[in-house]
Design an enzyme around this catalytic site. Sequence first.
Site, PDB file in Angstrom:
ATOM      1  N   ASP A 296       0.526  -1.399  -0.282  1.00  0.00           N
ATOM      2  CA  ASP A 296       0.147   0.242  -0.580  1.00  0.00           C
ATOM      3  C   ASP A 296       0.846   1.195  -0.123  1.00  0.00           C
ATOM      4  O   ASP A 296       1.897   0.885   0.080  1.00  0.00           O
ATOM      5  CB  ASP A 296      -1.447  -0.016   1.286  1.00  0.00           C
ATOM      6  CG  ASP A 296      -2.035   0.843   1.225  1.00  0.00           C
ATOM      7  OD1 ASP A 296      -2.397   1.302  -0.218  1.00  0.00           O
ATOM      8  OD2 ASP A 296      -2.875   0.200   1.845  1.00  0.00           O
TER       9      ASP A 296
ATOM     10  N   ASP B  86     -10.699   1.205  -3.264  1.00  0.00           N
ATOM     11  CA  ASP B  86     -11.390   1.287  -2.352  1.00  0.00           C
ATOM     12  C   ASP B  86     -12.748   0.851  -1.890  1.00  0.00           C
ATOM     13  O   ASP B  86     -13.743   0.559  -1.293  1.00  0.00           O
ATOM     14  CB  ASP B  86     -11.014   1.680  -0.691  1.00  0.00           C
ATOM     15  CG  ASP B  86      -9.278   2.014  -0.300  1.00  0.00           C
ATOM     16  OD1 ASP B  86      -8.875   0.831  -0.865  1.00  0.00           O
ATOM     17  OD2 ASP B  86      -9.177   2.582   0.229  1.00  0.00           O
TER      18      ASP B  86
HETATM   19  C1  GLA Z   1      -5.965   1.604   2.041  1.00  0.00           C
HETATM   20  C2  GLA Z   1      -6.116   0.505   1.032  1.00  0.00           C
HETATM   21  C3  GLA Z   1      -7.279  -0.321   1.965  1.00  0.00           C
HETATM   22  C4  GLA Z   1      -6.342  -0.801   3.568  1.00  0.00           C
HETATM   23  C5  GLA Z   1      -6.234   0.040   4.319  1.00  0.00           C
HETATM   24  C6  GLA Z   1      -5.843  -0.357   5.419  1.00  0.00           C
HETATM   25  O1  GLA Z   1      -6.588   2.734   2.386  1.00  0.00           O
HETATM   26  O2  GLA Z   1      -6.662   1.059  -0.033  1.00  0.00           O
HETATM   27  O3  GLA Z   1      -7.509  -1.131   1.154  1.00  0.00           O
HETATM   28  O4  GLA Z   1      -5.317  -1.309   2.602  1.00  0.00           O
HETATM   29  O5  GLA Z   1      -5.098   1.526   3.831  1.00  0.00           O
HETATM   30  O6  GLA Z   1      -4.425   1.202   6.026  1.00  0.00           O
END
Ligand code: GLA
Length: 743
Positions: free
Chosen positions: A480, A544
């Site tokens: 990430d 997301d």
């Molecule tokens: C980001 C990612 C999510 C998740 C969060 C965790 O927002 O896009 O999928 O992994 O971080 O903190």
Amino acid sequence: MSQHSASIDPAEIIATKRRVTTHRQENILPREDGQKFTILKTAHSAFILESTIGTRPGILYWGKALEHTTPEEISLLSVRQWAHGGPAVDVSASLSNELGAGVPGPPGFIAHRNSSDWAAIFKVTEVIQENTNTARIICDDDNTKIRATYDLALDPASNVFTATTTIENLGTEIATIDWCSALCIPLDRRLTRLSAFTGRWAMEFQNQEIDAFRGSYVRENKSGRTSHDNFPGIIAKADFTSEKQGPAAGFHLGWSGNNRVRVDRHSDGRAFVQMGELFYPGEMEIPAGATYETPKLFASWSDQGLNKLSQQFHEHLSNSVMDGRIKRKPRPVHYNTWEAVYFDHSEEKLVALAEKAAWIGAERFVLDDGWFGSRRNDQAGLGDWWVSSDVYPNGLGPLTKRVQELGMEFGIWFEPEMVNPDSDLYRAHPDWILEANGVEQIPSRNQFTLDLTKPEVFDYLFEKITSIISEYNVAYVKWDMNREIHHPGSAGRGAIHRQTNAVYALMDKLRMHHKNLEIETCSSGGGRSDYGILKYTDRIWASDSNDALDRQTIQRGASYFFPLNVLGAHVGPKECHITRRTFTMDFRAATAFFGHMGMELDLFEETEDDLQILKSCIELYKEHRNLLHEGDFVRLDSSEYLNVVGVVAKNKNEALFSCAKTAGHSTTLPGRFRFADLDPAKQYRLKIIWPSTNISVTSPSIVETADLLDAGSIFSGEAILVHGIQLPLMHPESCIIYHFEAV
Ligand code: GLA
């Protein structure tokens, strides 16, 4: 650039000290003295350059393969004439439209040495062709002492054209590059409209249509990642181009850092596309003898509409950019823990989720954020990459063991480039972050960005990540990157170029050490999705948002550049956590089916009925995933209430089409629609394979009359393509998956 070494010397990253002319000389196609043209060709397409030694190289033609035409004809047909008020001689376009050449409009190359030597003119000194698909054009400018080397290729498998430009400093003093497009590509006069892709967090890949214009369309991305807002991809098309027909040219910059995309329509009637890195002031200085290589530009040309253009991009990405890792096995069904538990981890709850996920059909269990250091919320712990003994007193062993016993791979979340100020790492090394001298750093999501160009930071991250991977037999890393980088200074200068290459180098090193490891690229969802990072990763987390309705547009937008086998798509909770809309399990599952399918929800909060529906959709996905991930992807032209996409087997013996009703319609019944890409001469058995119950709101409907849920009916491809099929009356936010099998 090619500096993916273990320990990174920042000086090496800024500019590679290698002379690009020391190129392999075997198998070179013979060139005649005074040869004017360089031709790249495949069975279906051609790229012709005017490249006489001593002249400025220019693109004459890019398009379908020419069977009866000589380059001389094309050159003669391209002659431009003097225009009133114009220069005494027509200034032809060249591969960089560099400043010294005097081409009107924004140049593709701007550099100087302490404000001198800015008027470069690149003239061909050497052309090297090893085969008919690649060419290296070397140009020197004796005046500014800059060499430009263009590496051009036309991939015979996909017909995708790629280009990079390497700038070499032949002088004795530092040269500063302010802008270097990977190439300046002239646009066919018919391609007056643009499709661009923009968006935001949880709403990526939104198509933006741009009408014909004079002047410039410019997007500058300085977010330090590929970005949600300015995806570095653009499609130029004619007024009449559709998914199925008409000319189109697509362009994408394979780069995960700052970038500029521009399309300029000059008053002299010409138009050019440029894409390259966006630099901070003085960021790209190259010492004497050093080089700078642009990221790769990928370009796909089609005279058969946008589907063809995307299919070529998909083929090229899968077979030429990615390293083949994902081809070794069918794409496993994911279970990701994020929306089920967020930061509320416990071994007991996660083991229970793993058991339930395996029963439903998951093949890979991905433990998301919250397992390490003091990371009990998003305010602390980033950077402390050791298993939290508060949450996992027995380590991760019992969980990973259970996951693996259940027959699933174990995957885990990292955000390597980031650090919370409230972390042991930051307390020990406050000087390890990127920052601009004299500027107070503003945290974003409570975090700063680590300076990966520092060898000690790079080594720290490698050791921490590799030890977790080895200890727990980790098969998958969700990588990430959750903030924009606004003051990316390192050693006093702008550092996004170096930082981006260091990220690639870290991924590369981990992949070299763990030969079966797969990596997912995530940046607050789809903020780091591009062909640069996909050289080192295997899946993009497209968004997301698990809102199935929004996902229909997000996935459709992404499909212009990315194939289904890399497009992460998860079934989320009934009430979407981001939009608070609710959707049936039938619709949620059908939406995730058309991608690399997974789940991301608390399975203990779903009804038994919904779990059964999910389980059966996952079985269906497993049955059809080879077709989904290896067939040719097609979009049907959009309508205001339907999103129809499909995959057709290369031999056209089988196809799947997803028909999502995204809104209501103003007529009492919906219309007929025509499928695409089937073989008109074949007979197909047509069935509805999803949902398993009759979706029609009224009865009788075509579902019963044509027995679509059971034995199906046989139709000619022609009938389906030319006449089309009546859609049953469905509720909005529902989706049918049709299956075609040649009989
Ligand atoms: C980001 C990612 C999510 C998740 C969060 C965790 O927002 O896009 O999928 O992994 O971080 O903190």
